[in-house]
Design a protein around this motif. Structure first.
Motif, PDB file in Angstrom:
ATOM      1  N   MET A  99       0.855  -1.159   0.000  1.00  0.00           N
ATOM      2  CA  MET A  99       0.000   0.000   0.000  1.00  0.00           C
ATOM      3  C   MET A  99       0.905   1.226   0.000  1.00  0.00           C
ATOM      4  N   LYS A 100       0.610   2.159  -0.920  1.00  0.00           N
ATOM      5  CA  LYS A 100       1.419   3.371  -0.983  1.00  0.00           C
ATOM      6  C   LYS A 100       0.549   4.549  -1.396  1.00  0.00           C
ATOM      7  N   ILE A 101       1.007   5.724  -1.034  1.00  0.00           N
ATOM      8  CA  ILE A 101       0.305   6.946  -1.398  1.00  0.00           C
ATOM      9  C   ILE A 101       0.659   7.278  -2.839  1.00  0.00           C
ATOM     10  N   THR A 102      -0.350   7.625  -3.625  1.00  0.00           N
ATOM     11  CA  THR A 102      -0.120   7.923  -5.033  1.00  0.00           C
ATOM     12  C   THR A 102       0.677   9.228  -5.171  1.00  0.00           C
ATOM     13  N   GLY A 103       1.366   9.371  -6.282  1.00  0.00           N
ATOM     14  CA  GLY A 103       2.270  10.492  -6.500  1.00  0.00           C
ATOM     15  C   GLY A 103       1.594  11.849  -6.599  1.00  0.00           C
ATOM     16  N   GLU A 104       0.314  11.893  -6.872  1.00  0.00           N
ATOM     17  CA  GLU A 104      -0.402  13.159  -7.042  1.00  0.00           C
ATOM     18  C   GLU A 104      -0.878  13.755  -5.727  1.00  0.00           C
ATOM     19  N   ILE A 105      -0.659  13.065  -4.626  1.00  0.00           N
ATOM     20  CA  ILE A 105      -1.198  13.471  -3.330  1.00  0.00           C
ATOM     21  C   ILE A 105      -0.212  14.367  -2.593  1.00  0.00           C
ATOM     22  N   LYS A 106      -0.729  15.478  -2.078  1.00  0.00           N
ATOM     23  CA  LYS A 106       0.033  16.391  -1.231  1.00  0.00           C
ATOM     24  C   LYS A 106      -0.646  16.424   0.126  1.00  0.00           C
ATOM     25  N   ILE A 107       0.146  16.326   1.189  1.00  0.00           N
ATOM     26  CA  ILE A 107      -0.385  16.278   2.549  1.00  0.00           C
ATOM     27  C   ILE A 107       0.274  17.388   3.369  1.00  0.00           C
ATOM     28  N   SER A 108      -0.542  18.243   3.974  1.00  0.00           N
ATOM     29  CA  SER A 108       0.011  19.297   4.827  1.00  0.00           C
ATOM     30  C   SER A 108       0.111  18.787   6.262  1.00  0.00           C
ATOM     31  N   ASP A 109       0.870  19.513   7.070  1.00  0.00           N
ATOM     32  CA  ASP A 109       1.048  19.129   8.468  1.00  0.00           C
ATOM     33  C   ASP A 109      -0.211  19.304   9.308  1.00  0.00           C
ATOM     34  N   ASN A 110      -1.175  20.061   8.812  1.00  0.00           N
ATOM     35  CA  ASN A 110      -2.404  20.255   9.585  1.00  0.00           C
ATOM     36  C   ASN A 110      -3.544  19.348   9.119  1.00  0.00           C
ATOM     37  N   GLY A 111      -3.276  18.403   8.216  1.00  0.00           N
ATOM     38  CA  GLY A 111      -4.270  17.411   7.825  1.00  0.00           C
ATOM     39  C   GLY A 111      -5.006  17.695   6.534  1.00  0.00           C
ATOM     40  N   PHE A 112      -4.566  18.695   5.779  1.00  0.00           N
ATOM     41  CA  PHE A 112      -5.189  18.989   4.490  1.00  0.00           C
ATOM     42  C   PHE A 112      -4.553  18.090   3.441  1.00  0.00           C
ATOM     43  N   VAL A 113      -5.376  17.352   2.708  1.00  0.00           N
ATOM     44  CA  VAL A 113      -4.904  16.423   1.679  1.00  0.00           C
ATOM     45  C   VAL A 113      -5.465  16.888   0.340  1.00  0.00           C
ATOM     46  N   PHE A 114      -4.587  17.003  -0.649  1.00  0.00           N
ATOM     47  CA  PHE A 114      -5.004  17.463  -1.972  1.00  0.00           C
ATOM     48  C   PHE A 114      -4.562  16.450  -3.018  1.00  0.00           C
ATOM     49  N   ASN A 115      -5.503  16.063  -3.886  1.00  0.00           N
ATOM     50  CA  ASN A 115      -5.210  15.164  -4.997  1.00  0.00           C
ATOM     51  C   ASN A 115      -5.165  16.019  -6.258  1.00  0.00           C
ATOM     52  N   SER A 116      -3.965  16.251  -6.797  1.00  0.00           N
ATOM     53  CA  SER A 116      -3.829  17.129  -7.961  1.00  0.00           C
ATOM     54  C   SER A 116      -4.385  16.500  -9.239  1.00  0.00           C
ATOM     55  N   ARG A 117      -4.539  15.189  -9.259  1.00  0.00           N
ATOM     56  CA  ARG A 117      -5.098  14.533 -10.442  1.00  0.00           C
ATOM     57  C   ARG A 117      -6.602  14.760 -10.550  1.00  0.00           C
TER      58      ARG A 117
ATOM     59  N   GLY B 152      -8.383  16.941  -8.337  1.00  0.00           N
ATOM     60  CA  GLY B 152      -8.776  18.249  -7.804  1.00  0.00           C
ATOM     61  C   GLY B 152      -9.500  18.152  -6.471  1.00  0.00           C
ATOM     62  N   ASP B 153      -9.650  16.941  -5.948  1.00  0.00           N
ATOM     63  CA  ASP B 153     -10.332  16.750  -4.666  1.00  0.00           C
ATOM     64  C   ASP B 153      -9.427  17.138  -3.511  1.00  0.00           C
ATOM     65  N   SER B 154     -10.037  17.629  -2.451  1.00  0.00           N
ATOM     66  CA  SER B 154      -9.284  17.923  -1.227  1.00  0.00           C
ATOM     67  C   SER B 154     -10.064  17.404  -0.032  1.00  0.00           C
ATOM     68  N   PHE B 155      -9.340  17.102   1.019  1.00  0.00           N
ATOM     69  CA  PHE B 155      -9.915  16.505   2.211  1.00  0.00           C
ATOM     70  C   PHE B 155      -9.220  17.074   3.433  1.00  0.00           C
ATOM     71  N   ASN B 156      -9.929  17.083   4.546  1.00  0.00           N
ATOM     72  CA  ASN B 156      -9.339  17.440   5.835  1.00  0.00           C
ATOM     73  C   ASN B 156      -9.409  16.219   6.732  1.00  0.00           C
ATOM     74  N   LEU B 157      -8.266  15.843   7.273  1.00  0.00           N
ATOM     75  CA  LEU B 157      -8.200  14.701   8.179  1.00  0.00           C
ATOM     76  C   LEU B 157      -8.128  15.190   9.619  1.00  0.00           C
ATOM     77  N   ASN B 158      -8.713  14.424  10.522  1.00  0.00           N
ATOM     78  CA  ASN B 158      -8.517  14.725  11.932  1.00  0.00           C
ATOM     79  C   ASN B 158      -7.106  14.272  12.316  1.00  0.00           C
TER      80      ASN B 158
ATOM     81  N   GLU C  81      -2.235  11.003  11.344  1.00  0.00           N
ATOM     82  CA  GLU C  81      -1.178  10.129  11.860  1.00  0.00           C
ATOM     83  C   GLU C  81      -1.151   8.800  11.100  1.00  0.00           C
ATOM     84  N   LEU C  82      -2.321   8.222  10.852  1.00  0.00           N
ATOM     85  CA  LEU C  82      -2.370   6.965  10.096  1.00  0.00           C
ATOM     86  C   LEU C  82      -1.827   7.161   8.684  1.00  0.00           C
ATOM     87  N   LEU C  83      -2.226   8.250   8.023  1.00  0.00           N
ATOM     88  CA  LEU C  83      -1.759   8.503   6.660  1.00  0.00           C
ATOM     89  C   LEU C  83      -0.255   8.740   6.623  1.00  0.00           C
TER      90      LEU C  83
END
Length: 87
Positions: free
Chosen positions: A1-19, A21-27, A32-34
């Motif tokens: 299992m690996k994170i795809t290359g298009e994914i950017k993760i910020s230190d505050n839990g913001f996840v962006f998929n550049s492929r 255009g979706d974005s998510f906020n993690l608790n 920590e799991l990601l």
């Protein structure tokens, strides 16, 4: 299992998929799991760390982890060679 290359993760839990255009906020726990997945830790390593740090039982962790991974896969954040292998 690996994170795809298009994914950017910020230190505050913001996840962006550049492929997509979706974005998510993690608790903090999801972040920590990601991050553990991103560093290449396998399921057993992640599980042992979580069970040592949090008041959660084995079965609950496994259920929640698999559901979380299924969501990550659905949103194209992670990829797996074998869809049943979470290690």
């Amino acid at each position: 299992m690996k994170i795809t290359g298009e994914i950017k993760i910020s230190d505050n839990g913001f996840v962006f998929n550049s492929r997509t255009g979706d974005s998510f906020n993690l608790n903090p726990f999801g972040l920590e799991l990601l991050k553990n997945i991103e560093t290449g830790k396998d399921f057993d390593q992640i599980k042992n760390e979580v069970l040592d740090r949090f008041d959660i039982d084995d079965l609950t962790f496994e259920k929640d982890f698999y559901e979380f991974c299924a969501l990550l896969k659905h949103h194209q954040i992670i990829s797996q060679d074998d869809p049943l292998d979470f290690k």
